[in-house]
Design an enzyme around this catalytic site. Structure first.
Site, mmCIF file in Angstrom:
data_model
loop_
_atom_site.group_PDB
_atom_site.id
_atom_site.type_symbol
_atom_site.label_atom_id
_atom_site.label_comp_id
_atom_site.label_asym_id
_atom_site.label_seq_id
_atom_site.Cartn_x
_atom_site.Cartn_y
_atom_site.Cartn_z
ATOM 1 C CG ASP A 171 8.396 10.900 3.006
ATOM 2 O OD1 ASP A 171 9.180 10.681 2.090
ATOM 3 O OD2 ASP A 171 7.306 10.884 2.647
ATOM 4 C CG HIS A 202 5.245 11.077 -0.336
ATOM 5 N ND1 HIS A 202 6.217 10.836 0.499
ATOM 6 C CD2 HIS A 202 4.568 10.851 -1.470
ATOM 7 C CE1 HIS A 202 5.960 9.683 -0.657
ATOM 8 N NE2 HIS A 202 5.734 9.632 -1.941
HETATM 9 P P1 NAI Z 1 2.162 -0.336 -9.473
HETATM 10 O O1 NAI Z 1 2.296 0.697 -11.226
HETATM 11 O O2 NAI Z 1 3.666 -1.109 -9.532
HETATM 12 O O3 NAI Z 1 1.114 -0.495 -9.282
HETATM 13 C C1 NAI Z 1 -0.120 0.276 -8.992
HETATM 14 C C2 NAI Z 1 -1.120 -1.316 -9.297
HETATM 15 O O4 NAI Z 1 -2.185 -0.130 -9.282
HETATM 16 C C3 NAI Z 1 -1.411 -1.283 -10.408
HETATM 17 O O5 NAI Z 1 -1.317 -2.843 -10.601
HETATM 18 C C4 NAI Z 1 -2.617 -1.158 -11.368
HETATM 19 O O6 NAI Z 1 -2.877 -1.361 -12.153
HETATM 20 C C5 NAI Z 1 -3.644 -0.529 -10.448
HETATM 21 N N1 NAI Z 1 -4.256 0.374 -10.478
HETATM 22 C C6 NAI Z 1 -4.039 1.753 -11.273
HETATM 23 N N2 NAI Z 1 -5.404 2.085 -11.490
HETATM 24 C C7 NAI Z 1 -6.218 1.355 -10.245
HETATM 25 C C8 NAI Z 1 -7.404 1.647 -10.189
HETATM 26 N N3 NAI Z 1 -8.573 2.356 -10.971
HETATM 27 N N4 NAI Z 1 -7.806 1.016 -9.019
HETATM 28 C C9 NAI Z 1 -7.027 0.229 -8.601
HETATM 29 N N5 NAI Z 1 -5.763 -0.413 -8.739
HETATM 30 C C10 NAI Z 1 -5.575 0.125 -9.750
HETATM 31 O O7 NAI Z 1 3.306 1.112 -8.647
HETATM 32 P P2 NAI Z 1 3.816 0.459 -6.530
HETATM 33 O O8 NAI Z 1 5.342 1.105 -7.022
HETATM 34 O O9 NAI Z 1 3.091 -0.163 -6.069
HETATM 35 O O10 NAI Z 1 3.174 2.095 -6.383
HETATM 36 C C11 NAI Z 1 1.665 1.933 -6.008
HETATM 37 C C12 NAI Z 1 1.716 3.902 -5.556
HETATM 38 O O11 NAI Z 1 2.035 4.543 -4.781
HETATM 39 C C13 NAI Z 1 2.172 5.189 -6.997
HETATM 40 O O12 NAI Z 1 1.665 5.626 -7.026
HETATM 41 C C14 NAI Z 1 3.203 5.507 -5.996
HETATM 42 O O13 NAI Z 1 3.769 6.490 -6.640
HETATM 43 C C15 NAI Z 1 3.200 5.370 -4.407
HETATM 44 N N6 NAI Z 1 4.253 5.623 -3.749
HETATM 45 C C16 NAI Z 1 3.822 5.932 -2.456
HETATM 46 C C17 NAI Z 1 4.744 6.666 -1.473
HETATM 47 C C18 NAI Z 1 4.623 6.680 -0.351
HETATM 48 O O14 NAI Z 1 5.108 7.115 0.236
HETATM 49 N N7 NAI Z 1 3.274 7.429 -0.070
HETATM 50 C C19 NAI Z 1 6.384 5.351 -1.535
HETATM 51 C C20 NAI Z 1 6.264 4.725 -2.750
HETATM 52 C C21 NAI Z 1 5.347 4.786 -3.955
#
Ligand code: NAI
Length: 331
Positions: free
Chosen positions: A159, A187
């Site tokens: 952000d 966030h």
């Molecule tokens: P994604 O769905 O592509 O990847 C998430 C991964 O986490 C998946 O491979 C899933 O199998 C895995 N996962 C689920 N439960 C788990 C567990 N208990 N232990 C280990 N791995 C587990 O999602 P993406 O796009 O990679 O985003 C990940 C997270 O980051 C989301 O929560 C998203 O909202 C957040 N995010 C945060 C941002 C920030 O600025 N703070 C910016 C963009 C995304």
């Protein structure tokens, strides 16, 4: 040569993970002279995909990469890690209540807190990326009481970088000439992107962003909502949420935390509130921080006007509500 640092990435088979692990292996996160051993965790259904990522890391022949652990075992994943980047989590799916998503993530972060506490290296630094990022970090902090509070943070650097990006686009100046924006709070769309203390470098020294933009109307409305809604705009355009920018910002967050912020520059990090700026103690709230010798400290003494005060309080209020929702999921 330096000893390798062990870096954990949870959710490593996901889209941020796929963008993030090559950056870490290239030295973007910890510097070009710091060897790393990557620990990648994902859940069992993603094990095969995770192994594919491991194969690609081998194929990329990164000189700094001294080893790769790919596992669905939380204990093995956390063993002796120096840095933990928590990207794994349960996504909000259509039709799901906020409370259901919260409940899933609370149980994930509670379990992973214990694993980190027991198995990570002493003084392990933790960055939570997965949403709800501040509240996941809060749960992690509360259930890993032996990890110092100051070692548990969440990502608002994306952000922060978005705010710098918007100013640089508006002024047609290079983004590296803009600094000291602030993201206050959560966030989420209640975050408050504040440019009241931000500056732009010019031939005649640093100038306040407010003076150079000279459009308070834009700064107080469209600028703020553009930064707040940028995540949604990326989803609309890509049909996927931001990944390369999230990964890059996670590297910025850890790099500045470990190696220090440049003199005269602060960044935004979600950190344990000590009550600074009247923000409830113990919340994980995004503040302006400077980092030195591997420790962050909240920038003190910034003048806060009424407009800012109201926005800082509104995002704090949302965090208090998320905290009580999270606790209601524990019972
Ligand atoms: P994604 O769905 O592509 O990847 C998430 C991964 O986490 C998946 O491979 C899933 O199998 C895995 N996962 C689920 N439960 C788990 C567990 N208990 N232990 C280990 N791995 C587990 O999602 P993406 O796009 O990679 O985003 C990940 C997270 O980051 C989301 O929560 C998203 O909202 C957040 N995010 C945060 C941002 C920030 O600025 N703070 C910016 C963009 C995304």
């Amino acid at each position: 040569a330096k000893n390798p640092m062990r870096v954990l990435v949870t959710g490593a088979a996901g889209q941020i993970g796929y963008a993030l692990v090559p950056m870490i292996a290239r030295g973007v996160m910890l510097g070009p002279d710091q060897p790393v051993i990557l620990h990648m965790l994902d859940i069992e259904p993603a094990a095969e995909a995770l192994n594919g990522v491991k194969m690609e890391l081998v194929d990329a022949a990164f000189p700094l990469l001294k080893g790769v652990v790919a596992t669905s075992d939380v204990v093995e994943a956390c063993k002796d890690v120096n840095i933990a980047v928590m990207v794994g989590g349960f996504p909000r799916k259509e039709g799901m209540e906020r409370k259901d998503v919260m409940s899933k993530n609370v149980s994930i972060y509670k379990a992973q807190a214990s694993a980190l506490e027991k198995h990570a290296a002493p003084n392990c630094k933790v960055l939570v990326v997965a949403n709800p990022a501040n509240t996941n970090a809060l749960i992690l902090k509360e259930f890993a009481p032996s990890i110092p509070e100051k070692n548990i943070t969440c990502l608002t650097r994306l952000d922060h970088n978005r705010a710098l990006g918007q100013i640089s686009e508006r002024l047609k100046v290079h983004v590296s000439d803009v600094k000291n924006a602030i993201i206050w709070g959560n966030h989420s769309s209640t975050q408050y992107p504040d440019v009241n203390h931000a500056t732009v470098a010019s031939n005649s020294g640093e100038k306040p962003v407010r003076e150079i933009v000279a459009d308070d109307n834009w700064l107080n409305s469209e600028f703020i909502t553009t930064v707040q809604q940028r995540g949604a705009a990326i989803i609309k355009a890509r049909k996927l949420s931001s990944a390369l920018s999230a990964a890059s910002s996670a590297c910025d967050h850890i790099r500045d935390w470990v190696l220090g912020t440049p003199k005269g520059t602060w960044v935004s990090m979600g950190v344990h509130s000590d009550g600074s700026y009247g923000i409830q103690k113990g919340l994980i709230y995004s503040f302006p921080v400077t980092c030195e010798n591997g420790e962050w400290s909240i920038v003190q003494g910034l003048k806060i006007d009424e407009f800012s005060r109201a926005k800082m309080d509104a995002t704090a209020k949302e965090l208090v509500e998320e905290k009580s929702l999270a606790y209601s999921c524990l019972n």
